[in-house]
Motif scaffolding. Structure first.
Motif, PDB file in Angstrom:
ATOM      1  N   ASP A 161      -4.127   1.715  -3.120  1.00 34.95           N
ATOM      2  CA  ASP A 161      -3.820   3.145  -3.081  1.00 34.95           C
ATOM      3  C   ASP A 161      -4.330   3.711  -1.765  1.00 34.95           C
ATOM      4  O   ASP A 161      -5.438   3.394  -1.339  1.00 34.95           O
ATOM      5  CB  ASP A 161      -4.504   3.877  -4.234  1.00 34.95           C
ATOM      6  CG  ASP A 161      -3.791   3.670  -5.553  1.00 34.95           C
ATOM      7  OD1 ASP A 161      -4.470   3.675  -6.599  1.00 34.95           O
ATOM      8  OD2 ASP A 161      -2.557   3.505  -5.545  1.00 34.95           O
ATOM      9  N   THR A 162      -3.541   4.552  -1.141  1.00 34.59           N
ATOM     10  CA  THR A 162      -3.968   5.170   0.112  1.00 34.59           C
ATOM     11  C   THR A 162      -4.081   6.675  -0.071  1.00 34.59           C
ATOM     12  O   THR A 162      -3.465   7.245  -0.967  1.00 34.59           O
ATOM     13  CB  THR A 162      -2.938   4.922   1.234  1.00 34.59           C
ATOM     14  OG1 THR A 162      -1.707   5.539   0.867  1.00 34.59           O
ATOM     15  CG2 THR A 162      -2.701   3.434   1.468  1.00 34.59           C
ATOM     16  N   PRO A 163      -4.848   7.323   0.805  1.00 31.15           N
ATOM     17  CA  PRO A 163      -4.828   8.782   0.799  1.00 31.15           C
ATOM     18  C   PRO A 163      -3.478   9.272   1.334  1.00 31.15           C
ATOM     19  O   PRO A 163      -2.654   8.481   1.803  1.00 31.15           O
ATOM     20  CB  PRO A 163      -5.958   9.157   1.764  1.00 31.15           C
ATOM     21  CG  PRO A 163      -6.198   7.961   2.588  1.00 31.15           C
ATOM     22  CD  PRO A 163      -5.753   6.765   1.812  1.00 31.15           C
TER      23      PRO A 163
ATOM     24  N   SER B 269       1.039   8.648   8.495  1.00 28.78           N
ATOM     25  CA  SER B 269       0.965   8.062   9.831  1.00 28.78           C
ATOM     26  C   SER B 269      -0.020   6.900   9.850  1.00 28.78           C
ATOM     27  O   SER B 269       0.291   5.814  10.341  1.00 28.78           O
ATOM     28  CB  SER B 269       0.555   9.130  10.851  1.00 28.78           C
ATOM     29  OG  SER B 269       0.509   8.558  12.133  1.00 28.78           O
ATOM     30  N   ALA B 270      -1.191   7.130   9.282  1.00 27.29           N
ATOM     31  CA  ALA B 270      -2.186   6.054   9.254  1.00 27.29           C
ATOM     32  C   ALA B 270      -1.763   4.917   8.337  1.00 27.29           C
ATOM     33  O   ALA B 270      -1.969   3.748   8.645  1.00 27.29           O
ATOM     34  CB  ALA B 270      -3.542   6.593   8.823  1.00 27.29           C
ATOM     35  N   MET B 271      -1.149   5.259   7.219  1.00 27.48           N
ATOM     36  CA  MET B 271      -0.707   4.233   6.266  1.00 27.48           C
ATOM     37  C   MET B 271       0.248   3.258   6.933  1.00 27.48           C
ATOM     38  O   MET B 271       0.130   2.054   6.801  1.00 27.48           O
ATOM     39  CB  MET B 271       0.113   4.892   5.140  1.00 27.48           C
ATOM     40  CG  MET B 271      -0.566   5.118   3.861  1.00 27.48           C
ATOM     41  SD  MET B 271       0.371   6.326   2.869  1.00 27.48           S
ATOM     42  CE  MET B 271       1.935   5.473   2.682  1.00 27.48           C
TER      43      MET B 271
ATOM     44  N   MET C 254       0.803  -1.208   0.000  1.00 29.29           N
ATOM     45  CA  MET C 254       0.000   0.000   0.000  1.00 29.29           C
ATOM     46  C   MET C 254       0.837   1.257   0.000  1.00 29.29           C
ATOM     47  O   MET C 254       1.976   1.272   0.454  1.00 29.29           O
ATOM     48  CB  MET C 254      -0.980   0.024   1.170  1.00 29.29           C
ATOM     49  CG  MET C 254      -0.470  -0.317   2.489  1.00 29.29           C
ATOM     50  SD  MET C 254      -1.921  -0.398   3.571  1.00 29.29           S
ATOM     51  CE  MET C 254      -1.096  -0.876   5.056  1.00 29.29           C
TER      52      MET C 254
ATOM     53  N   GLY D  94       0.686   2.968  10.198  1.00 24.73           N
ATOM     54  CA  GLY D  94      -0.024   2.322  11.305  1.00 24.73           C
ATOM     55  C   GLY D  94      -0.825   1.124  10.832  1.00 24.73           C
ATOM     56  O   GLY D  94      -0.827   0.068  11.472  1.00 24.73           O
ATOM     57  N   LEU D  95      -1.488   1.270   9.701  1.00 21.17           N
ATOM     58  CA  LEU D  95      -2.234   0.143   9.156  1.00 21.17           C
ATOM     59  C   LEU D  95      -1.295  -0.977   8.753  1.00 21.17           C
ATOM     60  O   LEU D  95      -1.580  -2.160   8.981  1.00 21.17           O
ATOM     61  CB  LEU D  95      -3.066   0.579   7.942  1.00 21.17           C
ATOM     62  CG  LEU D  95      -4.553   0.741   8.248  1.00 21.17           C
ATOM     63  CD1 LEU D  95      -4.820   2.091   8.854  1.00 21.17           C
ATOM     64  CD2 LEU D  95      -5.384   0.577   6.996  1.00 21.17           C
TER      65      LEU D  95
ATOM     66  N   ASP E 137       5.628   7.759  14.693  1.00 15.73           N
ATOM     67  CA  ASP E 137       4.959   7.176  15.864  1.00 15.73           C
ATOM     68  C   ASP E 137       4.646   5.701  15.666  1.00 15.73           C
ATOM     69  O   ASP E 137       5.088   4.857  16.445  1.00 15.73           O
ATOM     70  CB  ASP E 137       3.706   7.977  16.233  1.00 15.73           C
ATOM     71  CG  ASP E 137       2.969   7.377  17.422  1.00 15.73           C
ATOM     72  OD1 ASP E 137       1.756   7.152  17.332  1.00 15.73           O
ATOM     73  OD2 ASP E 137       3.631   7.100  18.436  1.00 15.73           O
ATOM     74  N   PRO E 138       3.895   5.320  14.620  1.00 14.76           N
ATOM     75  CA  PRO E 138       3.661   3.886  14.464  1.00 14.76           C
ATOM     76  C   PRO E 138       4.933   3.099  14.169  1.00 14.76           C
ATOM     77  O   PRO E 138       5.062   1.948  14.574  1.00 14.76           O
ATOM     78  CB  PRO E 138       2.668   3.793  13.293  1.00 14.76           C
ATOM     79  CG  PRO E 138       2.728   5.111  12.601  1.00 14.76           C
ATOM     80  CD  PRO E 138       3.137   6.114  13.632  1.00 14.76           C
TER      81      PRO E 138
ATOM     82  N   ALA F 246      -1.669  10.189   3.966  1.00 13.93           N
ATOM     83  CA  ALA F 246      -1.813  10.070   5.419  1.00 13.93           C
ATOM     84  C   ALA F 246      -0.775   9.071   5.888  1.00 13.93           C
ATOM     85  O   ALA F 246      -1.100   7.938   6.234  1.00 13.93           O
ATOM     86  CB  ALA F 246      -3.227   9.588   5.771  1.00 13.93           C
TER      87      ALA F 246
END
Lengths: 330, 101, 311
Positions: free
Chosen positions: A62-64, A68-70, A34, A72-73, A99-100, A66
Motif C-alpha cells: 500500500d502506498t500513500p 508521482s513518487a509511486m 504497489m 517513480g519508485l 514526469d517519472p 503520491a
C-alpha cells in the motif's frame, strides 16, 4: 448460465486481472505490486483480492497518495531489476506521475544507450461513471504518442487477462488502461496460462458496410450500435484495438479496404484522439475514405447523470453516425 | 407454500452473481436471521439471510455457478413436505435480507 | 570506485577539475553544467560507496561520474556526443550513466531522480543484497514535491537510500533564501524522522566521514538518511547561464577551493611532498589528455541511431 466451456471458466473482469497478476508474482520472486489500497483492501476495484494474503506486505505494498513518487519508485525498482506493477485508481491521476513515466521510464532505454530497461506496468482505470470531472477521463491518446511507452486497453475478460500477462512480461514500460464500466462484466477465460500479444487488434464483429474501430468499454457500445444498425440492413464490422501503442494498422486497413467507411469511436476527446491518429494513418495508406470520428463532447464530464450521458457516445449516437456515412451519396 | 429464493433486481451496477457457498443443503431449516447463501459479485460478497422460518428444498445454482440478478437460486418452502414444483419461475419470491459485505 | 585514502581523493578532484577545464575550452563543448568548486561533495560521497551500491545524480554529473570511477575517456566521449560513451553518445552529460559501474547515473530533470533512486533502493531491499542507493541533488530540488514524497515513502518503508543535497547556495540565479523557507536544508528531513546532517561541502574529508557514517547506518537497515553539504559553485550554473554574482563573492568562494584545501593539508601534515603533489597533477593532466584523445578518435553516432533502443 454456463460455467465452463472446454477449458474455460466464467470469471469477473477483476478476477481476470487478479489471476494474471498473481501468476506473475508467483513466477518472479521479487516482483512488486504497489498502489493505494492494493493490500488488505484488495484493490480499489477488488482486482487484487487475495494477493496480499498470498504474497505478503513486502510484495504487495500500500502506498500513500503520491502518484508521482509511486510511479517513480516503480520506475527505479524496475530499472534496478525488480519488475513492478503500479496501480493508479483513476486514470486522471496518471497526470501526477507524468514526469517519472514520460521523462524517465519512456526515455531510459534510449538515453542510456540500452543500459537501463524499465519493465514496469502502470495500471490505470479510465472512464466516466458518475464520479465527476476529475475522476472520469480517458487520456490514453495522450500517452500513445510517447516513444518508448506501450499502451494497451482490454475490452473484455479474456483480453484483460492476456494483455496483463503480456504487460508483465514486457521489458519496457507499459500503461494498462482498464475501465470502470468493465468491472461489472464477466466473461469466459481459459484456465491455461496464455498471453495476448501487443500490436494485434481483433475483429469483434465481422461486417461489410462500415468499420467501427474502437477500444475498451466503447467496444460494447459499438456492438450495441451494430444491433440497431442491423435492423436497418447496415452490417458493421467492429474492430477492437486492444493495443494503442503499438497500433495494428494492418487489421484496420484490411477492414476499411473492404467496407470503405471508417468510424472511430473512443470515450476520450476527439481532438488529437485515438481516432485522429487512426484516420490519418488509414488514409495515408489507403487514400481518401469516408471517415467519422466519435468521442466525448469537448467538455469536462460531470458527475451529474443527465450531463454525463449527454457528454459521452452511446449506441444511438454511434448508429446515427454510421447511418449518415453509409447513406450519404446514395 | 413454496418460494423461489433469488437476489431481486434491479440493482445498480449488478447484473449477475456467482454462488460462493450454501450454508445448508436440501432439508436444512433456517430461522430468521440465519445465513442461507453467500454470493460473489464484481464488488462485494452478498450475504442472503432468511427473514422468517424456511426450509431449503432444492439448490438450483451450485457453488461456482452463475445466475442473473432476479433469477432463481433455490426453491424454499414453509414446511419440508410440500411437493416440489416443475418450474421455480412461477413461484412467489421468498423474503430474505441481503447485505453487501 | 576509488579508495578512501586522501591521495586518491585529491587525484579524483583534480581529475574532475582538469577534465572540465579542457571540456569547457572545446568548441564542441555543448551545454554543460560544471562541478568546479563542488568536487569534494562528489568525491567525498563516492568514497563511502561499495562496488554494488548505486549513485544517482542530477544534471551536474561530471564530477560524480568520474568520482564513481567511470573511465575519463568514455566520460569525455559521452560529453562530446561520441558513440563510445557509456550511453553511446545519446545521453550526454544530462543522462550520463553506467549502472554496471555503480553509477545509475544522471537525470536532467531537477528532482526527477529522487523517486527513481528510492525505487533503486526498493529493489535492493527486495533482494536483500545489502547495497544502498545514493542520490545527489542540489538546493534547487528542495522545493519540489518529489523530495518530500520520496522522503515520506523512504522513511515509511525504511529504504536503503542516502539523499545528498549538494547545496551550492544558488538555483541558477536564485539564492537559497529566495527559494526555500528553511535555512538549513537538512531540516527538511526532520518531519520524516530521517537521520540528517549538514556539513562543510568544501572539505572532502568532512564529506567523506559524514557520508561513511550515514551510509553505514543506511546499509544496516536503519532507514534513509539525508546529508546536506554546503558547497560553492565556482562558475555560473551552466555554460549558457550568465553569471549574476559579484566578483568579491566569487573570489571569496575560490578561497575555499577543496582541492587547494586538501593539498595544503596533506603538505602541512607531511603526507604529501611538493614533488609528489606536482607529479600527481602531471599524471592527471596526462590522463585528461588521453581521455580527450580517446574521445576525439571515437566516431559520432550514425543518424539512424536516432531511432535505436527506443523501447
Amino acid at each position: 448460465m454456463s460455467v465452463e466451456v472446454g477449458n474455460t471458466s466464467r470469471v469477473f473482469f477483476r478476477e481476470a486481472i487478479c489471476r494474471a497478476v498473481g501468476e506473475t508474482l508467483d513466477a518472479e520472486p521479487n516482483a512488486i505490486l504497489m498502489g493505494q489500497d492494493v493490500g488488505a483492501f484488495g484493490g480499489s476495484y477488488k482486482e487484487f483480492y487475495g494477493l496480499f494474503e498470498r504474497f505478503g506486505p513486502a510484495r504487495v505494498r500500500d502506498t500513500p497518495v503520491a502518484e508521482s513518487a509511486m510511479v517513480g519508485l516503480g520506475v527505479g525498482a524496475a530499472a534496478a531489476g525488480v519488475r513492478t506493477l503500479v496501480s493508479i485508481t483513476y486514470m486522471d491521476f496518471v497526470l501526477l506521475a507524468l514526469d517519472p513515466l514520460v521523462n524517465y521510464a519512456a526515455k531510459a532505454r534510449f538515453k542510456t544507450g540500452g543500459q537501463i530497461r524499465v519493465p514496469m506496468v502502470v495500471k490505470v482505470t479510465a472512464g466516466a461513471k458518475g464520479q465527476g470531472v476529475a475522476h472520469s477521463q480517458s487520456l490514453e491518446s495522450w500517452l500513445m504518442s510517447v516513444p518508448g511507452l506501450q499502451v494497451v486497453a482490454p475490452s473484455n475478460v479474456a483480453d484483460a487477462y492476456g494483455l496483463m500477462r503480456s504487460a508483465l512480461q514486457a521489458d519496457g514500460p507499459v500503461v494498462y488502461v482498464d475501465h470502470k464500466r468493465l468491472f461489472p462484466t464477466s466473461g469466459l477465460l481459459s484456465t491455461l496460462p496464455h498471453e495476448v500479444p501487443f500490436g494485434l487488434a481483433v475483429v469483434s464483429r465481422p461486417g461489410r458496410n462500415a468499420t467501427i474501430v474502437t477500444h475498451s468499454y466503447m467496444v460494447s457500445v459499438a456492438l450495441a450500435a451494430c444491433e440497431q444498425l442491423a435492423v436497418d440492413g447496415i452490417d458493421c464490422e467492429v474492430i477492437d484495438l486492444r493495443s494503442l501503442a503499438p497500433l495494428d494498422l494492418d487489421t484496420i486497413c484490411t477492414s476499411v479496404s473492404k467496407t470503405g467507411v471508417l468510424v472511430t469511436l473512443e470515450e476520450g476527446q476527439v481532438v488529437c484522439g485515438v481516432g485522429a491518429e487512426i484516420a490519418c494513418r488509414v488514409q495515408a495508406r489507403l487514400g481518401p475514405v469516408k471517415v467519422s470520428r466519435l468521442g466525448a463532447v469537448p467538455a469536462p464530464v460531470s458527475s451529474n447523470p443527465v450531463l454525463e450521458a449527454a457528454s459521452l457516445p452511446d449506441a444511438a449516437r454511434v448508429a446515427d453516425a454510421v447511418r449518415h456515412l453509409t447513406t450519404e451519396g446514395k | 407454500m413454496l418460494y423461489k429464493l433469488l437476489l431481486p433486481g434491479p440493482i445498480a451496477d449488478l447484473s449477475e452473481v456467482r454462488v460462493l457457498e450454501w450454508h445448508g443443503s436440501p432439508g436444512t431449516q433456517f430461522h430468521a436471521g440465519d445465513l442461507v447463501v453467500e454470493l460473489d459479485t464484481h464488488k462485494a460478497v452478498v450475504e442472503m439471510r432468511a427473514s422468517s422460518h424456511i426450509v431449503l428444498r432444492k439448490i438450483l445454482i451450485e457453488p461456482g455457478d452463475w445466475q442473473r440478478v432476479g433469477e432463481p437460486l433455490a426453491i424454499v418452502s414453509d414446511s419440508a413436505d410440500e411437493p416440489l414444483p416443475e418450474r421455480a419461475e412461477d413461484l412467489a419470491q421468498a423474503s430474505a435480507t441481503y447485505e453487501m459485505v | 570506485m576509488i579508495a578512501s585514502n586522501d591521495t586518491d581523493a585529491l587525484t579524483a578532484m583534480l581529475l574532475a577539475r582538469g577534465l572540465e577545464a579542457v571540456l569547457s575550452r572545446r568548441a564542441d563543448c555543448g551545454f554543460q553544467l560544471l562541478s568546479g568548486g563542488q568536487e569534494a561533495v562528489a568525491v567525498g560521497v563516492a568514497c563511502a560507496l561499495l562496488p554494488k551500491d548505486q549513485l544517482l545524480c542530477s544534471g551536474r554529473s561530471i564530477a560524480p561520474a568520474l568520482a564513481r570511477g567511470l573511465d575519463p575517456g568514455s566520460v569525455m566521449a559521452e560529453l562530446i556526443g561520441r558513440s563510445s560513451g557509456p550511453c553511446l553518445g545519446r545521453g550526454g552529460r544530462g543522462h550520463l550513466s553506467q549502472p554496471s559501474s555503480g553509477f545509475f547515473g544522471a537525470h536532467a530533470v531537477v528532482a526527477g531522480n529522487l523517486s527513481i533512486a528510492a525505487g533503486v533502493a526498493l529493489a535492493m531491499q527486495a533482494r536483500g543484497d545489502g547495497n544502498i542507493a545514493v542520490c545527489l541533488f542540489g538546493d534547487g530540488a528542495c522545493g519540489a514535491g518529489a523530495l518530500h514524497e520520496t522522503m515520506n515513502i523512504a522513511a515509511l518503508w525504511r529504504l536503503p537510500l542516502l539523499l545528498v543535497c549538494d547545496n551550492n547556495l544558488y538555483s541558477v540565479s536564485t539564492p537559497r533564501a529566495a527559494a526555500l523557507a528553511p535555512q538549513r536544508l537538512s531540516d527538511l528531513a526532520a518531519p520524516f524522522a530521517i537521520e540528517a546532517r549538514t556539513v562543510d561541502g568544501m572539505d572532502v574529508r568532512v564529506v567523506r566521514a559524514a557520508a561513511l557514517e550515514l551510509a553505514t547506518r543506511v546499509r544496516r537497515g536503519a532507514g534513509p538518511a539525508f546529508l546536506e553539504c554546503i558547497s560553492r559553485r565556482f562558475a555560473s550554473h551552466s555554460t549558457s547561464a550568465r553569471e549574476t554574482r559579484q566578483p568579491q563573492e566569487l573570489a571569496a568562494d575560490r578561497e575555499l577551493d577543496p582541492i587547494t584545501r586538501l593539498e595544503n593539508a596533506l603538505l602541512s601534515e607531511g603526507a604529501l611532498s611538493a614533488h609528489a603533489a606536482q607529479a600527481l597533477r602531471e599524471q592527471v593532466r596526462a590522463r585528461v589528455k588521453a581521455a580527450c584523445a580517446f574521445a576525439e578518435a571515437s566516431p559520432l553516432p550514425v543518424p539512424h541511431e536516432a531511432f535505436a533502443d527506443v523501447g
